[in-house]
Motif scaffolding. Structure first.
Motif, short mmCIF file in Angstrom:
data_model
loop_
_atom_site.label_atom_id
_atom_site.label_comp_id
_atom_site.label_asym_id
_atom_site.label_seq_id
_atom_site.Cartn_x
_atom_site.Cartn_y
_atom_site.Cartn_z
N GLU A 84 -8.82 -4.54 -17.58
CA GLU A 84 -9.56 -4.74 -18.83
C GLU A 84 -10.64 -3.69 -19.06
OE1 GLU A 84 -7.49 -8.30 -17.52
OE2 GLU A 84 -8.92 -6.97 -16.49
N SER A 85 -11.05 -2.99 -17.99
CA SER A 85 -12.08 -1.95 -18.16
C SER A 85 -11.48 -0.57 -18.39
CB SER A 85 -12.99 -1.92 -16.93
OG SER A 85 -12.26 -1.49 -15.80
N GLY A 86 -10.13 -0.49 -18.38
CA GLY A 86 -9.46 0.78 -18.64
C GLY A 86 -9.05 1.55 -17.40
N ILE A 87 -9.28 1.01 -16.21
CA ILE A 87 -8.88 1.68 -14.97
C ILE A 87 -7.40 1.42 -14.72
CG2 ILE A 87 -9.19 1.72 -12.45
CD1 ILE A 87 -12.13 1.10 -12.92
N SER A 88 -6.66 2.49 -14.39
CA SER A 88 -5.22 2.39 -14.14
C SER A 88 -4.90 2.78 -12.71
CB SER A 88 -4.44 3.31 -15.09
OG SER A 88 -4.65 2.93 -16.42
N SER A 89 -3.81 2.21 -12.19
CA SER A 89 -3.36 2.55 -10.84
C SER A 89 -1.90 2.19 -10.68
CB SER A 89 -4.19 1.80 -9.79
OG SER A 89 -3.71 2.07 -8.48
N THR A 90 -1.20 2.95 -9.82
CA THR A 90 0.18 2.63 -9.45
C THR A 90 0.25 2.09 -8.03
OG1 THR A 90 0.57 4.90 -8.69
CG2 THR A 90 1.14 4.40 -10.99
N ARG A 91 -0.91 1.84 -7.42
CA ARG A 91 -0.96 1.28 -6.06
C ARG A 91 -0.79 -0.23 -6.11
NH1 ARG A 91 -3.06 4.70 -2.13
NH2 ARG A 91 -3.89 2.98 -0.90
N TRP A 92 -0.03 -0.76 -5.15
CA TRP A 92 0.17 -2.21 -5.02
C TRP A 92 0.06 -2.58 -3.55
CZ3 TRP A 92 1.81 -5.74 -8.96
CH2 TRP A 92 1.99 -5.15 -10.22
N TYR A 93 -0.67 -3.65 -3.26
CA TYR A 93 -0.88 -4.12 -1.90
C TYR A 93 -0.02 -5.36 -1.64
CZ TYR A 93 -4.92 -1.05 -1.92
OH TYR A 93 -5.74 0.04 -2.00
N LEU A 94 0.73 -5.34 -0.53
CA LEU A 94 1.45 -6.53 -0.10
C LEU A 94 0.44 -7.42 0.62
CD1 LEU A 94 4.03 -8.17 0.24
CD2 LEU A 94 4.55 -6.80 2.27
N VAL A 95 0.17 -8.62 0.05
CA VAL A 95 -0.91 -9.47 0.55
C VAL A 95 -0.40 -10.88 0.83
CG1 VAL A 95 -2.72 -8.16 -0.63
CG2 VAL A 95 -1.65 -10.11 -1.79
N ARG A 96 -1.23 -11.59 1.58
CA ARG A 96 -0.98 -13.01 1.86
C ARG A 96 -2.28 -13.76 1.61
NH1 ARG A 96 0.62 -13.96 7.75
NH2 ARG A 96 2.67 -13.29 7.06
N THR A 97 -2.17 -14.90 0.88
CA THR A 97 -3.35 -15.72 0.60
C THR A 97 -3.61 -16.66 1.78
OG1 THR A 97 -2.09 -17.47 -0.47
CG2 THR A 97 -2.85 -15.64 -1.87
N ARG A 98 -4.74 -17.35 1.75
CA ARG A 98 -5.06 -18.30 2.82
C ARG A 98 -4.07 -19.43 2.91
NH1 ARG A 98 -11.64 -19.02 2.88
NH2 ARG A 98 -12.10 -16.88 3.47
N ASP A 99 -3.45 -19.79 1.77
CA ASP A 99 -2.47 -20.88 1.81
C ASP A 99 -1.05 -20.38 2.11
OD1 ASP A 99 -1.77 -19.67 -0.56
OD2 ASP A 99 -2.20 -21.41 -1.83
N GLY A 100 -0.92 -19.09 2.46
CA GLY A 100 0.36 -18.56 2.91
C GLY A 100 1.24 -17.92 1.86
N ALA A 101 0.79 -17.87 0.60
CA ALA A 101 1.58 -17.22 -0.44
C ALA A 101 1.55 -15.71 -0.24
CB ALA A 101 1.04 -17.59 -1.82
N GLU A 102 2.71 -15.07 -0.36
CA GLU A 102 2.80 -13.61 -0.24
C GLU A 102 3.20 -13.02 -1.57
OE1 GLU A 102 5.20 -12.16 2.96
OE2 GLU A 102 4.34 -13.56 4.40
N GLY A 103 2.61 -11.90 -1.90
CA GLY A 103 2.94 -11.21 -3.14
C GLY A 103 2.27 -9.86 -3.18
N TRP A 104 2.39 -9.20 -4.32
CA TRP A 104 1.86 -7.84 -4.50
C TRP A 104 0.65 -7.89 -5.44
CZ3 TRP A 104 3.77 -3.82 -1.73
CH2 TRP A 104 5.00 -4.02 -1.11
N LEU A 105 -0.48 -7.37 -4.96
CA LEU A 105 -1.70 -7.30 -5.75
C LEU A 105 -1.84 -5.89 -6.31
CD1 LEU A 105 -4.43 -8.76 -6.51
CD2 LEU A 105 -5.40 -7.58 -4.52
N PRO A 106 -1.96 -5.74 -7.65
CA PRO A 106 -2.14 -4.40 -8.21
C PRO A 106 -3.44 -3.77 -7.71
CG PRO A 106 -1.66 -6.02 -9.94
CD PRO A 106 -1.92 -6.78 -8.68
N GLY A 107 -3.41 -2.47 -7.51
CA GLY A 107 -4.60 -1.77 -7.02
C GLY A 107 -5.81 -1.93 -7.93
N VAL A 108 -5.59 -2.11 -9.24
CA VAL A 108 -6.74 -2.27 -10.15
C VAL A 108 -7.40 -3.63 -9.99
CG1 VAL A 108 -5.87 -0.65 -11.87
CG2 VAL A 108 -5.25 -3.07 -12.04
#
Length: 198
Positions: free
Chosen positions: A154-178
């Motif tokens: 929303e602030s205009g910052i762009s990125s093509t980086r994505w992090y493979l992450v896991r939440t505390r409840d065990g959900a896994e997914g990709w978090l955008p770098g922005v």
């Protein structure tokens, strides 16, 4: 190595090839093994001058063994293309960042940020969701892809980086770098990790 390989992967592969070639060129000095064998059973009354020669032969053999061991380690060491087998996969962490200031203290559905199933798909696509996170959440991170789908916050910052992450409840997914202001080093995902989304 495919065209999609990361630049660091190509450098690592080139270094491995050069080390392998150098390792193949290492030759045992002439007479080294005979000197080592003779050092194993020295005569009882060896002359003082023969002892330094035996010491040098043993030292040379030790250096050669160390060089070969180092070369072998270099060839089989973990790289960006080698997922860690003997350590926890999610061994780094990132903190979620929401560019919308009013949403930062709220944990409402309207202020939730999406984790994606596919870092190469459309971020907002209905089927591309693996979970939700909020500003300030600390997530375990496994690795990062550097050339995923570009996302602009929303602030205009762009990125093509994505992090493979896991939440505390065990959900896994990709978090955008922005969606993070990460300052910690996270290893680059292997080709298999990048292809096999959660």
């Amino acid at each position: 190595m495919g065209p999609d390989a990361e630049p660091d992967d190509r450098v690592a592969a080139l270094l491995r090839d050069r080390l392998r070639a150098a390792d193949e060129e290492i030759e045992t000095p002439p007479g080294l093994w005979e000197r080592v064998r003779s050092a194993e059973a020295p005569p009882r009354r060896a002359a003082f001058g023969s002892r330094p020669r035996i010491g040098w032969a043993v030292a040379a053999a030790a250096v050669l063994v160390c060089a070969v061991a180092l070369g072998a380690w270099w060839l089989v060491r973990p790289t960006a293309d080698t997922p860690p087998a003997d350590r926890e996969r999610f061994d780094a962490s990132v903190t979620v960042f929401n560019a919308e200031g009013p949403c930062r203290p709220l944990r409402t559905m309207e202020c939730a940020l999406r984790l994606a199933l596919d870092p190469y798909g459309e971020y907002a696509a209905p089927g591309n969701t693996a979970g939700r996170v909020w500003h300030g959440d600390r997530l375990a991170a496994a690795c990062v892809v550097t050339r995923g789908t570009m996302v602009t916050d929303e602030s205009g910052i762009s990125s093509t980086r994505w992090y493979l992450v896991r939440t505390r409840d065990g959900a896994e997914g990709w978090l955008p770098g922005v969606r993070t202001r990460n300052t910690a080093e996270v290893r680059v995902c292997s080709a298999d990790e990048a292809r096999n989304s959660p």
